[in-house]
Design a protein around this motif. Structure first.
Motif, PDB file in Angstrom:
ATOM      1  N   TRP A  77       0.872  -1.178   0.000  1.00 42.22           N
ATOM      2  CA  TRP A  77       0.000   0.000   0.000  1.00 42.22           C
ATOM      3  C   TRP A  77       0.907   1.224   0.000  1.00 42.22           C
ATOM      4  O   TRP A  77       1.731   1.389   0.898  1.00 42.22           O
ATOM      5  N   LEU A  78       0.740   2.073  -1.004  1.00 44.67           N
ATOM      6  CA  LEU A  78       1.642   3.211  -1.177  1.00 44.67           C
ATOM      7  C   LEU A  78       0.861   4.519  -1.196  1.00 44.67           C
ATOM      8  O   LEU A  78      -0.087   4.675  -1.969  1.00 44.67           O
ATOM      9  N   ALA A  79       1.270   5.450  -0.328  1.00 44.81           N
ATOM     10  CA  ALA A  79       0.680   6.791  -0.309  1.00 44.81           C
ATOM     11  C   ALA A  79       1.744   7.799  -0.687  1.00 44.81           C
ATOM     12  O   ALA A  79       2.879   7.728  -0.216  1.00 44.81           O
ATOM     13  N   MET A  80       1.376   8.740  -1.534  1.00 41.31           N
ATOM     14  CA  MET A  80       2.263   9.824  -1.929  1.00 41.31           C
ATOM     15  C   MET A  80       1.824  11.115  -1.246  1.00 41.31           C
ATOM     16  O   MET A  80       0.632  11.376  -1.109  1.00 41.31           O
ATOM     17  N   GLY A  81       2.797  11.916  -0.832  1.00 41.57           N
ATOM     18  CA  GLY A  81       2.471  13.143  -0.128  1.00 41.57           C
ATOM     19  C   GLY A  81       2.466  12.893   1.364  1.00 41.57           C
ATOM     20  O   GLY A  81       3.347  12.217   1.895  1.00 41.57           O
ATOM     21  N   ASN A  82       1.476  13.418   2.065  1.00 41.65           N
ATOM     22  CA  ASN A  82       1.371  13.247   3.514  1.00 41.65           C
ATOM     23  C   ASN A  82       0.274  12.229   3.818  1.00 41.65           C
ATOM     24  O   ASN A  82      -0.850  12.383   3.352  1.00 41.65           O
ATOM     25  N   ALA A  83       0.584  11.243   4.624  1.00 41.80           N
ATOM     26  CA  ALA A  83      -0.396  10.188   4.920  1.00 41.80           C
ATOM     27  C   ALA A  83      -1.680  10.761   5.497  1.00 41.80           C
ATOM     28  O   ALA A  83      -2.771  10.228   5.245  1.00 41.80           O
ATOM     29  N   GLU A  84      -1.580  11.833   6.246  1.00 43.70           N
ATOM     30  CA  GLU A  84      -2.745  12.404   6.923  1.00 43.70           C
ATOM     31  C   GLU A  84      -3.862  12.751   5.950  1.00 43.70           C
ATOM     32  O   GLU A  84      -5.047  12.540   6.244  1.00 43.70           O
ATOM     33  N   HIS A  85      -3.517  13.281   4.784  1.00 46.95           N
ATOM     34  CA  HIS A  85      -4.531  13.722   3.825  1.00 46.95           C
ATOM     35  C   HIS A  85      -4.320  13.111   2.441  1.00 46.95           C
ATOM     36  O   HIS A  85      -4.728  13.685   1.425  1.00 46.95           O
ATOM     37  N   SER A  86      -3.672  11.954   2.405  1.00 44.45           N
ATOM     38  CA  SER A  86      -3.500  11.240   1.146  1.00 44.45           C
ATOM     39  C   SER A  86      -4.142   9.864   1.286  1.00 44.45           C
ATOM     40  O   SER A  86      -4.784   9.559   2.290  1.00 44.45           O
ATOM     41  N   VAL A  87      -3.958   9.022   0.276  1.00 46.04           N
ATOM     42  CA  VAL A  87      -4.609   7.716   0.248  1.00 46.04           C
ATOM     43  C   VAL A  87      -3.579   6.634  -0.053  1.00 46.04           C
ATOM     44  O   VAL A  87      -2.670   6.831  -0.854  1.00 46.04           O
ATOM     45  N   PHE A  88      -3.700   5.486   0.611  1.00 46.00           N
ATOM     46  CA  PHE A  88      -2.851   4.339   0.343  1.00 46.00           C
ATOM     47  C   PHE A  88      -3.483   3.508  -0.763  1.00 46.00           C
ATOM     48  O   PHE A  88      -4.615   3.039  -0.631  1.00 46.00           O
ATOM     49  N   LEU A  89      -2.727   3.322  -1.854  1.00 45.16           N
ATOM     50  CA  LEU A  89      -3.212   2.555  -3.003  1.00 45.16           C
ATOM     51  C   LEU A  89      -2.474   1.225  -3.076  1.00 45.16           C
ATOM     52  O   LEU A  89      -1.261   1.171  -2.878  1.00 45.16           O
ATOM     53  N   PRO A  90      -3.176   0.130  -3.373  1.00 47.29           N
ATOM     54  CA  PRO A  90      -2.572  -1.202  -3.316  1.00 47.29           C
ATOM     55  C   PRO A  90      -1.948  -1.642  -4.634  1.00 47.29           C
ATOM     56  O   PRO A  90      -2.414  -1.281  -5.724  1.00 47.29           O
ATOM     57  N   ASN A  91      -0.878  -2.430  -4.525  1.00 45.09           N
ATOM     58  CA  ASN A  91      -0.322  -3.113  -5.693  1.00 45.09           C
ATOM     59  C   ASN A  91       0.378  -4.373  -5.225  1.00 45.09           C
ATOM     60  O   ASN A  91       1.070  -4.370  -4.218  1.00 45.09           O
ATOM     61  N   PHE A  92       0.186  -5.456  -5.969  1.00 46.64           N
ATOM     62  CA  PHE A  92       0.846  -6.711  -5.640  1.00 46.64           C
ATOM     63  C   PHE A  92       2.261  -6.722  -6.208  1.00 46.64           C
ATOM     64  O   PHE A  92       2.544  -6.084  -7.227  1.00 46.64           O
TER      65      PHE A  92
END
Length: 568
Positions: A353-368
Motif C-alpha cells: 500500500w503506497l501513499a504519496m504526499g502526507n499520509a494524513e490527507h493522502s490515500v494508500f493505493l494497493p499493488n501486488f
C-alpha cells in the motif's frame, strides 16, 4: 530517512527550525500471528527536510547473465552486482535530486520485501571509536542492492553485514526485511558495528529515529546476528549496559533518548497496546517488541503513520505543541505499508500500500509485488510541480487540507478513509482471483495484478484531481471571510455509482430530469440533479433529507455529498 546532504542546507534548516532534528522516518512492524489476516507487515514513512519532494514508483526488470555491472552511489561507493539480478519494485527520488536513487521500499520476485531506512545516531564515543566511513554504504543504494541480489530476509541480513564489514557504513541506519517465512530488523551503529534480530511473529513494534534492539543474549544465534567484535568492543570501552543480565544494545550503542524520536516510539506503543504502556517519559527505553491489545490490520497501520498524538496532552493541534515531532509529519514524501502473505505464490506474495504526499490527507493505493510495470503518473520525473505526476496530485490536496485541519482537512480525511476501506475489501477478492490465475498460468496472474494496479491508480488519480478542484474552489470561495461567515466545513463529494456499490445499492436513472433512484431491499433514495432534497422511502413511507449541496454531473459522472453516503 537521510541526514541532509549539504552543510549549507543543514545550517539554514537548523537556523529556521532549531528544535527539529535532521533525522526523519517512523517504522512499524506487525507479526503474522497478531495481524488480522495472517500477513507480516512492515511499514515506514519516508520523511524529508522539505515539504515538496517528488517520489516515483517503478519496476526494475530482471537482468539475466550480464556480468560487470555495478550499483553506484554519488558518494563514490560502487557495489559489484552478480551477472543475474532480480526484478523488484522501488520508490526512488526524482532523478534530479542528486543524492542517489534512494529506492525507499522494495518488493522482489522472490517474495523479499525491504524498507530502508530509519536513520539513527550512535553515542559520540561509539562513533569516535569506529567512525563512519566516507564513500561507503548508504541508505541511498542499500535497499536496491538487497532487492536485486537476495531471495530471503536472512540473505539480506547476511549481505548487509558482509558489505558493511568489507566497505564500511557512512551512516547509522535501521532496516526492516521480511519474506514469507520470517522478518528481521538490522541496525548499523557505526562504521563497522552492526546487529540484527529476527522479529517475533506474535509481537508488534513502532519506533522513531533511534536504535531499538534491546535485551540480547549473545549466545542466542538463532534470533540474533551481530558483528563478531560487537560485545567485546563495548566491554573494552566500558559502554555495555545490561538489563536482567542481557546486553541492551540500544542503550549500549545508541545516543540518549530524546523527545524528537522517543515520543513517536511511545505513541506507537500507546496506539497498539495501551494496556502495557504508561505516561510518556523522555528517558524511558520503551521495548522494541510487545503484544498488541488486539490484532492489527493494515488499515490500522496506515492510521498509525498518520498520527499526530491525537487524544493525548501532546496533540499537535493544541496550543504550545506546534513544534513537537509527530508521526504524521507534513514533510512525508512517500509512505508504504507492505503485507507479506506466506500462502501466496512467491512472485506475488507482497501487497504494498503506497501513499504519496502526507499520509494524513493522502490515500494508500494497493499493488501486488508481481506487477511488471507501474501506472504512468508514478513515473513523472522532475523537481518541480507537475500536475500529471502522482506525487503532485496527492501532495497538492495535502497542502490545501493542512491550511485548516478541522475546516478543510476533516472532509479530505473522511473521503480517503472511505476510499481505503473500499479498496481493502476489494483486495480480498482480488487476491483470490490472483491465486486462482497463478495456479493456471503465472504470466496471466502477473498481467492481472499489473492491470489491476494500473486501473486502481488511474481511477485514484482522476478522483484526486476532482477532489483537488472541489477543495480549491471551497478554499477560494471562503478566502477573506470572517470565521462567523465561513459556513459549514468542507465535505467532499463522491461518485454516486462508487458510493452505491460500496453500500450495496443498485442505481437506476432514466436521465432527462428524472430522479436518480438508489435501492436496496425495501429502501429507496430518490435524488434529483440540481436539487438539495432527497426523498427516502422505506416500507412505503417517505421522508425528506436535506443534502449538504446539490448532486452534480461532471464529465459524465454524477457526484453526491460524502456525508450523505455515510448515512445510508
Amino acid at each position: 530517512m537521510r541526514k541532509f546532504k549539504v552543510m549549507a542546507i543543514t545550517l539554514v534548516i537548523s537556523l529556521l527550525l532549531s528544535t527539529v532534528s535532521t533525522f526523519a522516518c517512523t517504522a512499524v512492524y506487525v507479526g503474522k500471528e497478531v495481524s488480522t489476516d495472517g500477513s507480516t507487515i512492515i511499514a515506514r514513512s519516508e520523511d524529508q527536510g522539505t515539504g515538496a519532494y517528488n517520489k516515483l514508483f517503478v519496476v526494475v526488470d530482471r537482468v539475466e547473465n550480464v556480468p560487470g555491472r555495478t550499483m553506484d552511489d554519488v558518494n563514490g561507493f560502487s557495489y559489484p552486482l552478480p551477472a543475474t539480478t532480480y526484478q523488484y519494485t522501488m520508490v526512488p527520488d526524482y532523478s534530479e535530486a542528486g543524492d542517489g536513487p534512494y529506492p525507499g521500499a522494495c518488493t522482489n520476485e522472490y517474495g523479499l520485501s525491504i524498507s530502508a531506512t530509519v536513520s539513527a545516531s550512535p553515542r559520540p564515543e561509539v562513533e569516535e571509536a569506529d567512525p563512519f566511513v566516507e564513500g561507503s554504504l548508504r541508505e541511498a543504494v542499500l535497499t536496491g542492492i538487497v532487492a536485486a541480489t537476495c531471495k530471503t530476509a536472512e540473505e539480506g541480513v547476511d549481505l548487509l553485514a558482509e558489505t558493511i564489514e568489507t566497505y564500511g557504513s557512512e551512516e547509522g541506519n535501521v532496516i526492516l526485511l521480511a519474506d514469507q517465512k520470517e522478518a528481521w530488523i538490522f541496525e548499523v551503529y557505526s562504521g563497522h558495528l552492526w546487529a540484527a534480530q529476527k522479529m517475533p511473529a506474535d509481537k508488534v513494534a513502532v519506533f522513531g529515529n533511534q536504535f531499538m534492539i534491546d535485551a540480547v543474549d549473545p549466545a542466542d544465534t538463532h534470533n540474533f546476528k551481530y558483528q563478531k567484535d560487537l560485545f567485546t568492543t563495548a566491554d573494552k570501552n566500558g559502554w555495555t549496559k545490561k538489563e536482567n543480565n542481557l546486553v541492551n544494545l540500544a542503550a549500549t550503542f545508541g545516543e540518549a533518548r530524546e523527545d524528537y524520536s522517543n515520543m513517536r516510539t511511545w505513541m506507537g506503543h500507546k496506539l497498539l497496546s495501551p494496556s502495557s504502556v504508561g505516561d510518556y517519559a523522555t528517558n524511558a527505553y520503551y521495548p522494541l517488541f510487545y503484544k498488541p491489545d488486539a490484532k492489527v490490520s493494515a488499515l490500522q497501520v496506515m492510521d498509525v503513520l498518520r498520527n499526530r498524538y491525537e487524544g493525548t496532552k501532546f496533540d499537535a493541534s493544541l496550543p504550545g505543541n506546534e513544534e513537537l515531532r509527530v508521526i504524521g509529519v507534513e514533510r512525508q514524501s512517500q509512505i508504504h505499508v507492505i503485507q507479506i502473505r506466506e500462502d501466496y505464490p512467491q512472485e506475488i506474495s507482497a501487497l504494498q500500500w503506497l501513499a504519496m504526499g502526507n499520509a494524513e490527507h493522502s490515500v494508500f493505493l494497493p499493488n501486488f509485488s508481481g506487477i511488471t510495470d507501474t501506472y504512468e503518473a508514478y513515473k513523472v520525473d522532475g523537481e518541480f510541480y507537475n500536475e500529471n505526476g502522482a506525487y503532485w496530485k496527492f501532495k497538492r490536496i495535502c497542502t490545501l487540507a493542512e491550511q485548516n485541519r478541522s475546516f478543510y482537512g476533516q472532509g479530505v480525511r473522511d473521503y480517503w478513509n472511505f476510499y481505503e476501506e473500499q479498496l481493502y475489501a476489494q483486495m480480498q477478492n482480488a487476491e483470490k482471483e490472483m491465486v486462482t490465475l497463478y495456479k493456471k498460468d503465472p504470466q496471466q496472474a502477473k498481467k492481472y495484478v499489473t492491470d489491476l494496479h494500473r486501473s486502481i491508480a488511474q481511477k485514484a488519480c482522476k478522483d484526486a484531481d476532482h477532489l483537488y478542484d472541489q477543495l480549491l474552489f471551497f478554499v477560494m470561495d471562503r478566502y477573506g471571510r470572517t470565521a462567523a461567515k465561513l459556513g459549514n466545513p468542507f465535505v467532499a463529494d463522491i461518485s454516486l455509482r462508487d458510493a452505491a456499490a460500496a453500500k450495496g445499492y443498485t442505481v437506476k436513472w432514466a436521465g432527462n430530469g428524472t430522479p436518480i433512484k438508489i435501492t436496496k431491499g425495501n429502501t429507496v433514495y430518490s435524488l434529483t440533479i440540481g436539487e438539495d432534497l432527497c426523498i427516502v422511502t422505506k416500507n412505503g413511507k417517505s421522508t425528506e433529507i436535506k443534502l449538504e449541496y446539490v448532486p452534480t454531473v461532471k464529465d459524465g459522472v454524477t457526484y453526491i455529498p460524502l456525508n450523505f453516503v455515510m448515512t445510508i
